[in-house]
Design a protein around this motif. Sequence first.
Motif, PDB file in Angstrom:
ATOM      1  N   MET A  89       0.837  -1.196   0.000  1.00  0.00           N
ATOM      2  CA  MET A  89       0.000   0.000   0.000  1.00  0.00           C
ATOM      3  C   MET A  89       0.874   1.249   0.000  1.00  0.00           C
ATOM      4  O   MET A  89       1.804   1.345   0.803  1.00  0.00           O
ATOM      5  N   ALA A  90       0.578   2.184  -0.880  1.00  0.00           N
ATOM      6  CA  ALA A  90       1.343   3.419  -0.967  1.00  0.00           C
ATOM      7  C   ALA A  90       0.742   4.462  -0.031  1.00  0.00           C
ATOM      8  O   ALA A  90      -0.423   4.835  -0.161  1.00  0.00           O
ATOM      9  N   ARG A  91       1.542   4.913   0.946  1.00  0.00           N
ATOM     10  CA  ARG A  91       1.083   5.918   1.906  1.00  0.00           C
ATOM     11  C   ARG A  91       1.431   7.305   1.394  1.00  0.00           C
ATOM     12  O   ARG A  91       2.521   7.532   0.869  1.00  0.00           O
ATOM     13  N   MET A  92       0.494   8.242   1.551  1.00  0.00           N
ATOM     14  CA  MET A  92       0.747   9.608   1.104  1.00  0.00           C
ATOM     15  C   MET A  92      -0.087  10.575   1.933  1.00  0.00           C
ATOM     16  O   MET A  92      -1.025  10.170   2.641  1.00  0.00           O
ATOM     17  N   SER A  93       0.253  11.840   1.846  1.00  0.00           N
ATOM     18  CA  SER A  93      -0.498  12.860   2.566  1.00  0.00           C
ATOM     19  C   SER A  93      -1.895  12.968   1.960  1.00  0.00           C
ATOM     20  O   SER A  93      -2.150  12.542   0.825  1.00  0.00           O
ATOM     21  N   TRP A  94      -2.810  13.559   2.733  1.00  0.00           N
ATOM     22  CA  TRP A  94      -4.175  13.730   2.244  1.00  0.00           C
ATOM     23  C   TRP A  94      -4.199  14.606   0.993  1.00  0.00           C
ATOM     24  O   TRP A  94      -4.923  14.325   0.037  1.00  0.00           O
ATOM     25  N   GLN A  95      -3.414  15.641   0.972  1.00  0.00           N
ATOM     26  CA  GLN A  95      -3.368  16.525  -0.188  1.00  0.00           C
ATOM     27  C   GLN A  95      -2.885  15.770  -1.431  1.00  0.00           C
ATOM     28  O   GLN A  95      -3.458  15.919  -2.515  1.00  0.00           O
ATOM     29  N   GLU A  96      -1.863  14.945  -1.264  1.00  0.00           N
ATOM     30  CA  GLU A  96      -1.361  14.163  -2.397  1.00  0.00           C
ATOM     31  C   GLU A  96      -2.407  13.167  -2.883  1.00  0.00           C
ATOM     32  O   GLU A  96      -2.586  12.988  -4.090  1.00  0.00           O
ATOM     33  N   ALA A  97      -3.108  12.548  -1.940  1.00  0.00           N
ATOM     34  CA  ALA A  97      -4.133  11.578  -2.309  1.00  0.00           C
ATOM     35  C   ALA A  97      -5.262  12.244  -3.080  1.00  0.00           C
ATOM     36  O   ALA A  97      -5.757  11.697  -4.074  1.00  0.00           O
ATOM     37  N   CYS A  98      -5.671  13.424  -2.645  1.00  0.00           N
ATOM     38  CA  CYS A  98      -6.751  14.146  -3.334  1.00  0.00           C
ATOM     39  C   CYS A  98      -6.341  14.561  -4.737  1.00  0.00           C
ATOM     40  O   CYS A  98      -7.181  14.616  -5.651  1.00  0.00           O
ATOM     41  N   GLN A  99      -5.068  14.850  -4.930  1.00  0.00           N
ATOM     42  CA  GLN A  99      -4.588  15.183  -6.266  1.00  0.00           C
ATOM     43  C   GLN A  99      -4.600  13.961  -7.170  1.00  0.00           C
ATOM     44  O   GLN A  99      -4.849  14.069  -8.375  1.00  0.00           O
ATOM     45  N   LEU A 100      -4.369  12.789  -6.584  1.00  0.00           N
ATOM     46  CA  LEU A 100      -4.359  11.557  -7.359  1.00  0.00           C
ATOM     47  C   LEU A 100      -5.774  11.079  -7.657  1.00  0.00           C
ATOM     48  O   LEU A 100      -6.041  10.533  -8.732  1.00  0.00           O
ATOM     49  N   ASP A 101      -6.688  11.259  -6.707  1.00  0.00           N
ATOM     50  CA  ASP A 101      -8.079  10.836  -6.862  1.00  0.00           C
ATOM     51  C   ASP A 101      -8.965  11.961  -6.343  1.00  0.00           C
ATOM     52  O   ASP A 101      -9.136  12.128  -5.132  1.00  0.00           O
ATOM     53  N   ASP A 102      -9.540  12.749  -7.267  1.00  0.00           N
ATOM     54  CA  ASP A 102     -10.288  13.929  -6.839  1.00  0.00           C
ATOM     55  C   ASP A 102     -11.595  13.597  -6.135  1.00  0.00           C
ATOM     56  O   ASP A 102     -12.214  14.476  -5.525  1.00  0.00           O
ATOM     57  N   SER A 103     -12.033  12.323  -6.187  1.00  0.00           N
ATOM     58  CA  SER A 103     -13.246  11.968  -5.459  1.00  0.00           C
ATOM     59  C   SER A 103     -13.042  12.088  -3.951  1.00  0.00           C
ATOM     60  O   SER A 103     -14.001  12.303  -3.195  1.00  0.00           O
ATOM     61  N   LEU A 104     -11.803  11.975  -3.487  1.00  0.00           N
ATOM     62  CA  LEU A 104     -11.514  12.087  -2.057  1.00  0.00           C
ATOM     63  C   LEU A 104     -11.841  13.477  -1.527  1.00  0.00           C
ATOM     64  O   LEU A 104     -12.213  13.632  -0.353  1.00  0.00           O
ATOM     65  N   ALA A 105     -11.720  14.481  -2.371  1.00  0.00           N
ATOM     66  CA  ALA A 105     -12.000  15.854  -1.936  1.00  0.00           C
ATOM     67  C   ALA A 105     -13.453  16.037  -1.535  1.00  0.00           C
ATOM     68  O   ALA A 105     -13.776  16.958  -0.767  1.00  0.00           O
ATOM     69  N   SER A 106     -14.331  15.151  -1.996  1.00  0.00           N
ATOM     70  CA  SER A 106     -15.746  15.244  -1.638  1.00  0.00           C
ATOM     71  C   SER A 106     -15.982  14.915  -0.165  1.00  0.00           C
ATOM     72  O   SER A 106     -17.080  15.124   0.350  1.00  0.00           O
ATOM     73  N   LEU A 107     -14.943  14.417   0.522  1.00  0.00           N
ATOM     74  CA  LEU A 107     -15.050  14.064   1.937  1.00  0.00           C
ATOM     75  C   LEU A 107     -14.569  15.182   2.855  1.00  0.00           C
ATOM     76  O   LEU A 107     -14.677  15.062   4.083  1.00  0.00           O
ATOM     77  N   ASP A 108     -14.036  16.246   2.287  1.00  0.00           N
ATOM     78  CA  ASP A 108     -13.426  17.297   3.114  1.00  0.00           C
ATOM     79  C   ASP A 108     -14.395  17.853   4.157  1.00  0.00           C
ATOM     80  O   ASP A 108     -14.019  18.110   5.300  1.00  0.00           O
ATOM     81  N   SER A 109     -15.649  18.031   3.768  1.00  0.00           N
ATOM     82  CA  SER A 109     -16.625  18.615   4.691  1.00  0.00           C
ATOM     83  C   SER A 109     -16.999  17.651   5.816  1.00  0.00           C
ATOM     84  O   SER A 109     -17.572  18.066   6.835  1.00  0.00           O
ATOM     85  N   LEU A 110     -16.666  16.378   5.652  1.00  0.00           N
ATOM     86  CA  LEU A 110     -17.014  15.361   6.651  1.00  0.00           C
ATOM     87  C   LEU A 110     -16.060  15.379   7.840  1.00  0.00           C
ATOM     88  O   LEU A 110     -16.440  15.025   8.959  1.00  0.00           O
ATOM     89  N   PHE A 111     -14.833  15.798   7.586  1.00  0.00           N
ATOM     90  CA  PHE A 111     -13.795  15.772   8.626  1.00  0.00           C
ATOM     91  C   PHE A 111     -13.532  17.192   9.142  1.00  0.00           C
ATOM     92  O   PHE A 111     -13.365  18.122   8.348  1.00  0.00           O
ATOM     93  N   SER A 112     -13.478  17.334  10.468  1.00  0.00           N
ATOM     94  CA  SER A 112     -13.185  18.644  11.042  1.00  0.00           C
ATOM     95  C   SER A 112     -11.741  19.057  10.768  1.00  0.00           C
ATOM     96  O   SER A 112     -11.431  20.243  10.617  1.00  0.00           O
ATOM     97  N   LEU A 113     -10.853  18.056  10.720  1.00  0.00           N
ATOM     98  CA  LEU A 113      -9.463  18.280  10.343  1.00  0.00           C
ATOM     99  C   LEU A 113      -9.113  17.358   9.186  1.00  0.00           C
ATOM    100  O   LEU A 113      -9.686  16.263   9.060  1.00  0.00           O
ATOM    101  N   ALA A 114      -8.189  17.762   8.363  1.00  0.00           N
ATOM    102  CA  ALA A 114      -7.768  16.910   7.252  1.00  0.00           C
ATOM    103  C   ALA A 114      -7.207  15.604   7.795  1.00  0.00           C
ATOM    104  O   ALA A 114      -6.509  15.595   8.818  1.00  0.00           O
ATOM    105  N   PRO A 115      -7.497  14.480   7.151  1.00  0.00           N
ATOM    106  CA  PRO A 115      -6.943  13.193   7.608  1.00  0.00           C
ATOM    107  C   PRO A 115      -5.422  13.232   7.677  1.00  0.00           C
ATOM    108  O   PRO A 115      -4.764  14.010   6.987  1.00  0.00           O
ATOM    109  N   ASP A 116      -4.877  12.372   8.516  1.00  0.00           N
ATOM    110  CA  ASP A 116      -3.434  12.306   8.702  1.00  0.00           C
ATOM    111  C   ASP A 116      -2.757  11.819   7.431  1.00  0.00           C
ATOM    112  O   ASP A 116      -1.767  12.393   6.970  1.00  0.00           O
ATOM    113  N   TYR A 117      -3.314  10.732   6.853  1.00  0.00           N
ATOM    114  CA  TYR A 117      -2.756  10.216   5.609  1.00  0.00           C
ATOM    115  C   TYR A 117      -3.761   9.273   4.949  1.00  0.00           C
ATOM    116  O   TYR A 117      -4.806   8.929   5.539  1.00  0.00           O
TER     117      TYR A 117
END
Length: 282
Positions: free
Chosen positions: A1-29
């Motif tokens: 499994m490739a670990r990356m920052s939340w920002q990097e993951a969102c750049q790779l898969d923009d569907s992840l950005a749809s979860l931003d409003s769900l989390f009070s803080l950005a996920p750790d990774y």
Amino acid sequence: MARMSWQEACQLDDSLASLDSLFSLAPDYARTLTGGLTNRCWKIVLRDGSAYVWRPTTHITQAFSISRIQEYQILTTIEPSRIGPKPIYINGHGLLVEWIEGESLTKGLSFESLLKSLVRVHSFPTARIPIAPFNYTARVDHYWIRLESRYKSEAYQAIYHKWRQAPSLVPVDLTLCHFDLAGYNMVDTPLGHRIIDWEYASIADPRLDLALCIDIAEESPYEAVARYCQLRNLIEVDDWIAGVQAWQPRATMMALLWYLLAHQLWGDEQYLSQAQQLLEGL
């Protein structure tokens, strides 16, 4: 499994950005998950250590006729049993479920344990699950229509037309079916064996689900069906054996079309090789 920052993951898969409003803080990774054949899923870990799995909706899920809404409805209904992951959130981009911590049962799972889990799935009341029953012919037709002409050789056409209709059998009650139950979709936890990856699950003939399970495990259908009937207190063992045997070539053909479609989508020669092996078995 490739670990990356939340920002990097969102750049790779923009569907992840749809979860931003769900989390009070950005996920750790986030990590990409290996093992799933249908689609790339993500493990999302928050700063407090809690973890989730993001199951996106993509052209791949559409190609295989997978509905995240149906998956969400099934998981919501069975959630009190704790046999599957708890559904957390759904939107137009995908489904978020809990991460089940434990040991994968890819290796070392006995067929007895597998059958007991299958029986448990088949025992859920279906009236409370708001989905339409599985239509075998519609599913294999969907796969076939999606295939390019280069895959429609005479041999594949003959097998498709021979087995595209559901068998005429003594009727049994439809049940919840997982349709991909094996050790690789099970986790050993303190709560017992739990099941993941419900994307193909539906309300269907349990004999088809049992046939798929037996084929994946490469078990004898006679002994497996007899033990299944014993676990469910079913007395029509011969009828169930005949039903599973009738479904087996159809289950194989459905899997064959799945592998051809997978090869078309990803180009991995292993998928084409697997389809050819299944063709030889038919």
